[in-house]
Design a protein around this motif. Structure first.
Motif, PDB file in Angstrom:
ATOM      1  N   GLU A 105      42.118  26.528   3.723  1.00  0.00           N
ATOM      2  CA  GLU A 105      42.966  27.129   4.744  1.00  0.00           C
ATOM      3  C   GLU A 105      44.175  27.792   4.098  1.00  0.00           C
ATOM      4  O   GLU A 105      44.784  27.242   3.176  1.00  0.00           O
ATOM      5  CB  GLU A 105      43.443  26.058   5.730  1.00  0.00           C
ATOM      6  CG  GLU A 105      42.358  25.539   6.663  1.00  0.00           C
ATOM      7  CD  GLU A 105      41.910  26.589   7.663  1.00  0.00           C
ATOM      8  OE1 GLU A 105      42.753  27.445   8.030  1.00  0.00           O
ATOM      9  OE2 GLU A 105      40.730  26.567   8.062  1.00  0.00           O
ATOM     10  N   GLN A 106      44.500  28.985   4.579  1.00  0.00           N
ATOM     11  CA  GLN A 106      45.652  29.704   4.045  1.00  0.00           C
ATOM     12  C   GLN A 106      46.816  29.633   5.017  1.00  0.00           C
ATOM     13  O   GLN A 106      46.628  29.664   6.244  1.00  0.00           O
ATOM     14  CB  GLN A 106      45.290  31.171   3.779  1.00  0.00           C
ATOM     15  CG  GLN A 106      44.201  31.358   2.739  1.00  0.00           C
ATOM     16  CD  GLN A 106      43.971  32.820   2.404  1.00  0.00           C
ATOM     17  OE1 GLN A 106      44.864  33.645   2.563  1.00  0.00           O
ATOM     18  NE2 GLN A 106      42.790  33.150   1.931  1.00  0.00           N
ATOM     19  N   SER A 107      48.001  29.543   4.471  1.00  0.00           N
ATOM     20  CA  SER A 107      49.195  29.501   5.315  1.00  0.00           C
ATOM     21  C   SER A 107      49.455  30.875   5.925  1.00  0.00           C
ATOM     22  O   SER A 107      49.062  31.907   5.370  1.00  0.00           O
ATOM     23  CB  SER A 107      50.404  29.061   4.493  1.00  0.00           C
ATOM     24  OG  SER A 107      50.609  29.941   3.403  1.00  0.00           O
ATOM     25  N   GLN A 108      50.110  30.881   7.072  1.00  0.00           N
ATOM     26  CA  GLN A 108      50.448  32.128   7.741  1.00  0.00           C
ATOM     27  C   GLN A 108      51.702  32.723   7.104  1.00  0.00           C
ATOM     28  O   GLN A 108      52.672  32.014   6.843  1.00  0.00           O
ATOM     29  CB  GLN A 108      50.688  31.884   9.232  1.00  0.00           C
ATOM     30  CG  GLN A 108      49.456  31.395   9.982  1.00  0.00           C
ATOM     31  CD  GLN A 108      48.334  32.426   9.981  1.00  0.00           C
ATOM     32  OE1 GLN A 108      48.583  33.612  10.208  1.00  0.00           O
ATOM     33  NE2 GLN A 108      47.112  31.976   9.735  1.00  0.00           N
ATOM     34  N   PHE A 109      51.668  34.023   6.854  1.00  0.00           N
ATOM     35  CA  PHE A 109      52.798  34.693   6.222  1.00  0.00           C
ATOM     36  C   PHE A 109      53.656  35.381   7.271  1.00  0.00           C
ATOM     37  O   PHE A 109      53.147  35.914   8.264  1.00  0.00           O
ATOM     38  CB  PHE A 109      52.308  35.725   5.209  1.00  0.00           C
ATOM     39  CG  PHE A 109      51.560  35.126   4.046  1.00  0.00           C
ATOM     40  CD1 PHE A 109      52.249  34.660   2.934  1.00  0.00           C
ATOM     41  CD2 PHE A 109      50.184  35.012   4.070  1.00  0.00           C
ATOM     42  CE1 PHE A 109      51.570  34.100   1.866  1.00  0.00           C
ATOM     43  CE2 PHE A 109      49.494  34.463   3.011  1.00  0.00           C
ATOM     44  CZ  PHE A 109      50.199  34.002   1.903  1.00  0.00           C
ATOM     45  N   ALA A 110      54.945  35.363   7.055  1.00  0.00           N
ATOM     46  CA  ALA A 110      55.880  36.050   7.951  1.00  0.00           C
ATOM     47  C   ALA A 110      57.182  36.287   7.196  1.00  0.00           C
ATOM     48  O   ALA A 110      57.619  35.445   6.410  1.00  0.00           O
ATOM     49  CB  ALA A 110      56.141  35.237   9.213  1.00  0.00           C
ATOM     50  N   ILE A 111      57.808  37.435   7.426  1.00  0.00           N
ATOM     51  CA  ILE A 111      59.100  37.737   6.825  1.00  0.00           C
ATOM     52  C   ILE A 111      60.184  37.121   7.696  1.00  0.00           C
ATOM     53  O   ILE A 111      60.274  37.449   8.888  1.00  0.00           O
ATOM     54  CB  ILE A 111      59.305  39.258   6.694  1.00  0.00           C
ATOM     55  CG1 ILE A 111      58.215  39.863   5.804  1.00  0.00           C
ATOM     56  CG2 ILE A 111      60.686  39.574   6.126  1.00  0.00           C
ATOM     57  CD1 ILE A 111      58.305  41.374   5.658  1.00  0.00           C
ATOM     58  N   PRO A 112      60.981  36.227   7.146  1.00  0.00           N
ATOM     59  CA  PRO A 112      62.019  35.556   7.954  1.00  0.00           C
ATOM     60  C   PRO A 112      62.904  36.562   8.690  1.00  0.00           C
ATOM     61  O   PRO A 112      63.200  37.642   8.188  1.00  0.00           O
ATOM     62  CB  PRO A 112      62.815  34.755   6.912  1.00  0.00           C
ATOM     63  CG  PRO A 112      61.862  34.558   5.781  1.00  0.00           C
ATOM     64  CD  PRO A 112      61.006  35.776   5.737  1.00  0.00           C
ATOM     65  N   VAL A 113      63.320  36.195   9.879  1.00  0.00           N
ATOM     66  CA  VAL A 113      64.197  36.975  10.758  1.00  0.00           C
ATOM     67  C   VAL A 113      63.454  38.186  11.335  1.00  0.00           C
ATOM     68  O   VAL A 113      63.348  38.336  12.556  1.00  0.00           O
ATOM     69  CB  VAL A 113      65.487  37.455  10.033  1.00  0.00           C
ATOM     70  CG1 VAL A 113      66.379  38.240  11.001  1.00  0.00           C
ATOM     71  CG2 VAL A 113      66.249  36.259   9.456  1.00  0.00           C
ATOM     72  N   LEU A 114      62.916  39.050  10.467  1.00  0.00           N
ATOM     73  CA  LEU A 114      62.227  40.250  10.955  1.00  0.00           C
ATOM     74  C   LEU A 114      60.999  39.899  11.787  1.00  0.00           C
ATOM     75  O   LEU A 114      60.659  40.612  12.740  1.00  0.00           O
ATOM     76  CB  LEU A 114      61.817  41.139   9.781  1.00  0.00           C
ATOM     77  CG  LEU A 114      62.955  41.736   8.949  1.00  0.00           C
ATOM     78  CD1 LEU A 114      62.404  42.538   7.781  1.00  0.00           C
ATOM     79  CD2 LEU A 114      63.855  42.606   9.812  1.00  0.00           C
ATOM     80  N   ALA A 115      60.333  38.798  11.431  1.00  0.00           N
ATOM     81  CA  ALA A 115      59.123  38.403  12.162  1.00  0.00           C
ATOM     82  C   ALA A 115      59.427  37.980  13.592  1.00  0.00           C
ATOM     83  O   ALA A 115      58.523  37.935  14.434  1.00  0.00           O
ATOM     84  CB  ALA A 115      58.411  37.278  11.422  1.00  0.00           C
ATOM     85  N   ASP A 116      60.690  37.684  13.881  1.00  0.00           N
ATOM     86  CA  ASP A 116      61.064  37.237  15.229  1.00  0.00           C
ATOM     87  C   ASP A 116      61.439  38.388  16.150  1.00  0.00           C
ATOM     88  O   ASP A 116      61.706  38.168  17.335  1.00  0.00           O
ATOM     89  CB  ASP A 116      62.242  36.247  15.139  1.00  0.00           C
ATOM     90  CG  ASP A 116      61.874  34.992  14.355  1.00  0.00           C
ATOM     91  OD1 ASP A 116      60.705  34.571  14.446  1.00  0.00           O
ATOM     92  OD2 ASP A 116      62.751  34.461  13.646  1.00  0.00           O
ATOM     93  N   ILE A 117      61.487  39.605  15.632  1.00  0.00           N
ATOM     94  CA  ILE A 117      61.822  40.760  16.463  1.00  0.00           C
ATOM     95  C   ILE A 117      60.688  41.014  17.451  1.00  0.00           C
ATOM     96  O   ILE A 117      59.520  41.087  17.050  1.00  0.00           O
ATOM     97  CB  ILE A 117      62.048  42.014  15.597  1.00  0.00           C
ATOM     98  CG1 ILE A 117      63.181  41.783  14.605  1.00  0.00           C
ATOM     99  CG2 ILE A 117      62.339  43.235  16.473  1.00  0.00           C
ATOM    100  CD1 ILE A 117      63.384  42.928  13.632  1.00  0.00           C
TER     101      ILE A 117
END
Length: 306
Positions: free
Chosen positions: A117-129
């Motif tokens: 299983e691979q972890s989900q990637f997200a750019i902090p702060v920007l991913a919440d827009i």
């Protein structure tokens, strides 16, 4: 809005595969070499990357294995067409057929294997827009690496001496040879670098894009990548934009099915290939435009003694 964001995200993900492979083929063609074996290289690299991740659990190692497989096959192709002067088109087709057959044979024991299983990637702060977060900032790092590769290739080809030499080898190998540049070695390095990028694209398919191994899983992406270089008139930025366009066409079929549009599935499946043919036909209506942008010696052998 949410479905549109997911469509954009899926288009970027699908386009990344095409963009990386097309950038590799663009390097080949800038040096005057046409490699029609992209599909076969990507298949072998997909198997190499998948098998490596199965045994090591490391996606990075899988990418490295895929690049090594692509570079090795490209080096064999390069020796044949650059030093032995075999026909580039026939040799490329042979490589494509070989890659398809070899990967099917060697990959039989990996068909039922599953990756960790691979972890989900997200750019902090920007991913919440809202909207933009889901559309642009929750991708695997390779999506952003692809954009970086495009910018780096633009800089290399038009802002460095090595890039100028590479382009001169593709435009007039006789002149480059007369100035003392080792045309054959430069072409071989370009072919190997392009093969490594095709290998990276293949490994990305089997380890991230669709994390499994199935015979023929590249499904024509190598051929679309070849067409994309012509569509983009051998310009890296246009390659990236064209890849996202073709990625969008590919993912549109699933989006239309998801919202209940009653269109035969066979028609939706052929849309990416139909778009490829239509684009090439439209571009071919202006042969002068292609002739201005196409490397002059593309597909032609080079004889140092001539």
């Amino acid at each position: 809005m949410e479905s549109t964001a997911l469509l954009i995200a899926a288009s970027l993900n699908a386009g990344t595969v095409l963009a990386i492979a097309s950038l590799g083929l663009l390097i080949n063609e800038k040096a005057g070499i046409v490699n029609l074996g992209a599909e076969g290289m990507m298949l072998c690299a997909a198997l190499a990357g998948f098998a490596t991740v199965v045994h090591t659990g490391s996606t990075v190692a899988g990418f490295a294995a895929g690049m090594a497989a692509g570079a090795l096959l490209a080096a064999i192709f390069g020796v044949l067409v650059i030093w032995l002067n075999t026909n580039q088109y026939a040799t490329g087709l042979a490589l494509s057929l070989f890659g398809g057959g070899f990967s099917a044979f060697a990959g039989t024991s990996y068909v039922q294997e599953k990756l960790p299983e691979q972890s989900q990637f997200a750019i902090p702060v920007l991913a919440d827009i809202p909207f933009l977060g889901n559309a642009l900032f929750k991708h695997h790092p390779m999506v952003y690496v692809c954009i970086g590769l495009t910018l780096a290739l633009i800089w290399f080809l038009w802002r460095t001496r090595a890039g100028l030499v590479l382009r001169s080898v593709g435009e007039s190998p006789e002149s480059a040879h007369a100035l003392g540049y080792p045309v054959r070695r430069i072409r071989l390095l370009a072919v190997v670098a392009g093969g490594a990028l095709c290998g990276l694209a293949g490994a990305y398919v089997s380890t991230v894009y669709t994390p499994l191994w199935v015979e023929g899983m590249i499904a024509g992406k190598g051929w679309i990548a070849l067409a994309l270089t012509t569509f983009a008139t051998w310009r890296p930025a246009r390659v990236l934009l064209g890849a996202y366009l073709f990625g969008g066409v590919t993912m549109l079929q699933f989006h239309l099915q998801g919202i209940g549009v009653q269109v035969p599935s066979q028609f939706l499946t052929m849309m990416p290939y139909l778009a490829t043919v239509v684009v090439l036909v439209l571009i071919s209506r202006n042969p002068t435009w292609i002739r201005i942008n196409m490397p002059a010696s593309i597909g032609k052998p080079f004889y140092p003694g001539s």
